[in-house]
Scaffold this motif. Structure first.
Motif, PDB file in Angstrom:
ATOM      1  N   VAL A 129      75.536 -50.299  29.212  1.00  0.00           N
ATOM      2  CA  VAL A 129      74.692 -51.203  30.006  1.00  0.00           C
ATOM      3  C   VAL A 129      74.857 -50.923  31.501  1.00  0.00           C
ATOM      4  O   VAL A 129      73.872 -50.860  32.257  1.00  0.00           O
ATOM      5  N   GLY A 130      76.089 -50.727  31.919  1.00  0.00           N
ATOM      6  CA  GLY A 130      76.336 -50.449  33.334  1.00  0.00           C
ATOM      7  C   GLY A 130      75.665 -49.171  33.797  1.00  0.00           C
ATOM      8  O   GLY A 130      75.068 -49.127  34.880  1.00  0.00           O
ATOM      9  N   LEU A 131      75.727 -48.121  32.973  1.00  0.00           N
ATOM     10  CA  LEU A 131      75.102 -46.850  33.347  1.00  0.00           C
ATOM     11  C   LEU A 131      73.577 -46.964  33.410  1.00  0.00           C
ATOM     12  O   LEU A 131      72.938 -46.397  34.307  1.00  0.00           O
ATOM     13  N   ILE A 132      73.006 -47.688  32.429  1.00  0.00           N
ATOM     14  CA  ILE A 132      71.544 -47.866  32.423  1.00  0.00           C
ATOM     15  C   ILE A 132      71.086 -48.602  33.680  1.00  0.00           C
ATOM     16  O   ILE A 132      70.149 -48.179  34.378  1.00  0.00           O
ATOM     17  N   TRP A 133      71.759 -49.730  33.992  1.00  0.00           N
ATOM     18  CA  TRP A 133      71.353 -50.516  35.161  1.00  0.00           C
ATOM     19  C   TRP A 133      71.647 -49.780  36.466  1.00  0.00           C
ATOM     20  O   TRP A 133      70.952 -49.981  37.475  1.00  0.00           O
ATOM     21  N   ASN A 134      72.671 -48.948  36.425  1.00  0.00           N
ATOM     22  CA  ASN A 134      72.961 -48.139  37.611  1.00  0.00           C
ATOM     23  C   ASN A 134      71.773 -47.254  37.961  1.00  0.00           C
ATOM     24  O   ASN A 134      71.382 -47.118  39.138  1.00  0.00           O
ATOM     25  N   GLU A 135      71.171 -46.637  36.943  1.00  0.00           N
ATOM     26  CA  GLU A 135      69.999 -45.789  37.168  1.00  0.00           C
ATOM     27  C   GLU A 135      68.792 -46.609  37.606  1.00  0.00           C
ATOM     28  O   GLU A 135      68.012 -46.181  38.462  1.00  0.00           O
ATOM     29  N   LEU A 136      68.637 -47.801  37.016  1.00  0.00           N
ATOM     30  CA  LEU A 136      67.513 -48.666  37.404  1.00  0.00           C
ATOM     31  C   LEU A 136      67.622 -49.076  38.878  1.00  0.00           C
ATOM     32  O   LEU A 136      66.633 -49.066  39.616  1.00  0.00           O
ATOM     33  N   PHE A 137      68.828 -49.455  39.285  1.00  0.00           N
ATOM     34  CA  PHE A 137      69.022 -49.853  40.692  1.00  0.00           C
ATOM     35  C   PHE A 137      68.854 -48.667  41.642  1.00  0.00           C
ATOM     36  O   PHE A 137      68.457 -48.832  42.795  1.00  0.00           O
ATOM     37  N   LEU A 138      69.155 -47.458  41.136  1.00  0.00           N
ATOM     38  CA  LEU A 138      69.098 -46.285  42.007  1.00  0.00           C
ATOM     39  C   LEU A 138      67.691 -45.698  42.107  1.00  0.00           C
ATOM     40  O   LEU A 138      67.268 -45.266  43.178  1.00  0.00           O
ATOM     41  N   ARG A 139      66.935 -45.714  40.986  1.00  0.00           N
ATOM     42  CA  ARG A 139      65.652 -45.000  40.957  1.00  0.00           C
ATOM     43  C   ARG A 139      64.420 -45.915  40.847  1.00  0.00           C
ATOM     44  O   ARG A 139      63.395 -45.625  41.436  1.00  0.00           O
ATOM     45  N   ALA A 140      64.520 -47.014  40.072  1.00  0.00           N
ATOM     46  CA  ALA A 140      63.335 -47.849  39.835  1.00  0.00           C
ATOM     47  C   ALA A 140      63.168 -48.942  40.883  1.00  0.00           C
ATOM     48  O   ALA A 140      62.081 -49.105  41.469  1.00  0.00           O
ATOM     49  N   LEU A 141      64.245 -49.705  41.125  1.00  0.00           N
ATOM     50  CA  LEU A 141      64.131 -50.849  42.040  1.00  0.00           C
ATOM     51  C   LEU A 141      63.741 -50.441  43.466  1.00  0.00           C
ATOM     52  O   LEU A 141      62.936 -51.144  44.103  1.00  0.00           O
TER      53      LEU A 141
END
Length: 301
Positions: A129-141
């Motif tokens: 979960v942490g790795l997935i959200w890390n990518e979301l915060f880095l690339r999507a948000l």
């Protein structure tokens, strides 16, 4: 004679029942003693030494580790982070899980499907979960932030000293609400429906029914949720290690991460054990206080 015979039979049956129950609990007791009490006693002993975790030689230094921990600015800062995080996560998860449980309890069609969907985050590991959200915060948000013209969201919030705390909290809320929600659902379904019918006939509003019928029955569940989330907040490690590693500039360094760094990276093993003992006392005190407060208001009292 018959009474004496019956009394002896009852005593024999009670003794056999107690023996059976003791044998059932014996494996758990052995595991508890070996893996908790014994290891904790060993850890307590090493906390009074200067052992670095590798050397065969060490010295007894008394309370020096505890004095250093309690006067250390870095430990105080990490503990303050834990306290703020725990308060936020306990309130957030309790409210969100309770609202979701109340909503799902009123869903009649596809209820199993919706409950499964809400429970999916609980079966994913914290690391994933942490790795997935890390990518979301880095690339999507950041794309959303740039589109809306919001400067704070135009880059990863995990790299922002003021927003990294909230990024970790959002991820924890997303995953951590599933299990408390199931507990609240079980508690809601154990409430007798005739109590709601009687309250409705008396003209009680929806809020009055929740406060006087629902909430008293959910207090034992609420007690469990508060204690487990308090413990989870005070001992948080996984999310922070994966998402920020305590950064930026140690703004998200929790006590758990500090203990890990002192033990593994800095060779201060005995000091990390002293920090663990201090954290254990805090968690135990908070759990005991929570039990005392919530046990005063049970159903029927």
């Amino acid at each position: 004679m018959n009474r004496i015979g019956n009394r002896d039979n009852n005593r024999r049956a009670n003794a056999e029942r107690r023996s059976t129950m003791f044998l059932f609990t014996l494996p758990t007791m052995i595991l508890y003693v070996v893996f908790f009490l014994v290891t904790m006693a060993i850890g307590l002993y090493y906390s009074f030494t200067d052992w670095n975790g590798l050397s065969k030689e060490y010295s007894i230094i008394g309370l020096k580790n505890y004095t250093s921990v309690l006067t250390d600015y870095r430990f105080g800062k990490a503990l303050l982070f834990n306290i703020k995080y725990t308060a936020a996560i306990v309130i957030g998860i309790t409210v969100v899980a309770l609202v979701c449980a109340l909503a799902l309890n009123n869903v009649k069609r596809f209820s199993t499907f919706f409950r499964s969907v809400y429970f999916i985050p609980a079966v994913i590991s914290m690391l994933t979960v942490g790795l997935i959200w890390n990518e979301l915060f880095l690339r999507a948000l950041p794309l959303v932030g740039q589109a809306l013209g919001i400067k704070a969201l135009s880059s990863s919030i995990l790299a922002n000293m003021k927003l990294a705390f909230w990024g970790i909290l959002i991820v924890n809320l997303w995953q951590g609400c599933a299990q408390p929600m199931v507990l609240f659902l079980a508690g809601l379904q154990s409430i007798p429906s005739d109590l709601y019918e009687a309250a409705t006939m008396d003209g009680a509003s929806r809020w009055a029914r929740f406060r006087n019928v629902t909430l008293p029955y959910l207090l034992p569940t609420l007690n469990i949720v508060v204690i487990t989330q308090t413990k989870a907040g005070l001992t948080i490690f996984d999310y922070i290690k994966v998402m920020t590693n305590g950064g930026p500039a140690q703004s998200t360094e929790a006590v758990g991460l500090l203990i890990y760094r002192h033990a593994v990276a800095e060779g201060k093993f005995s000091r990390s054990i002293a920090e663990s003992m201090v954290l254990f006392v805090i968690v135990a005190a908070v759990a005991a206080l929570s039990l005392k407060i919530t046990n005063k208001s049970q159903v029927g009292e």
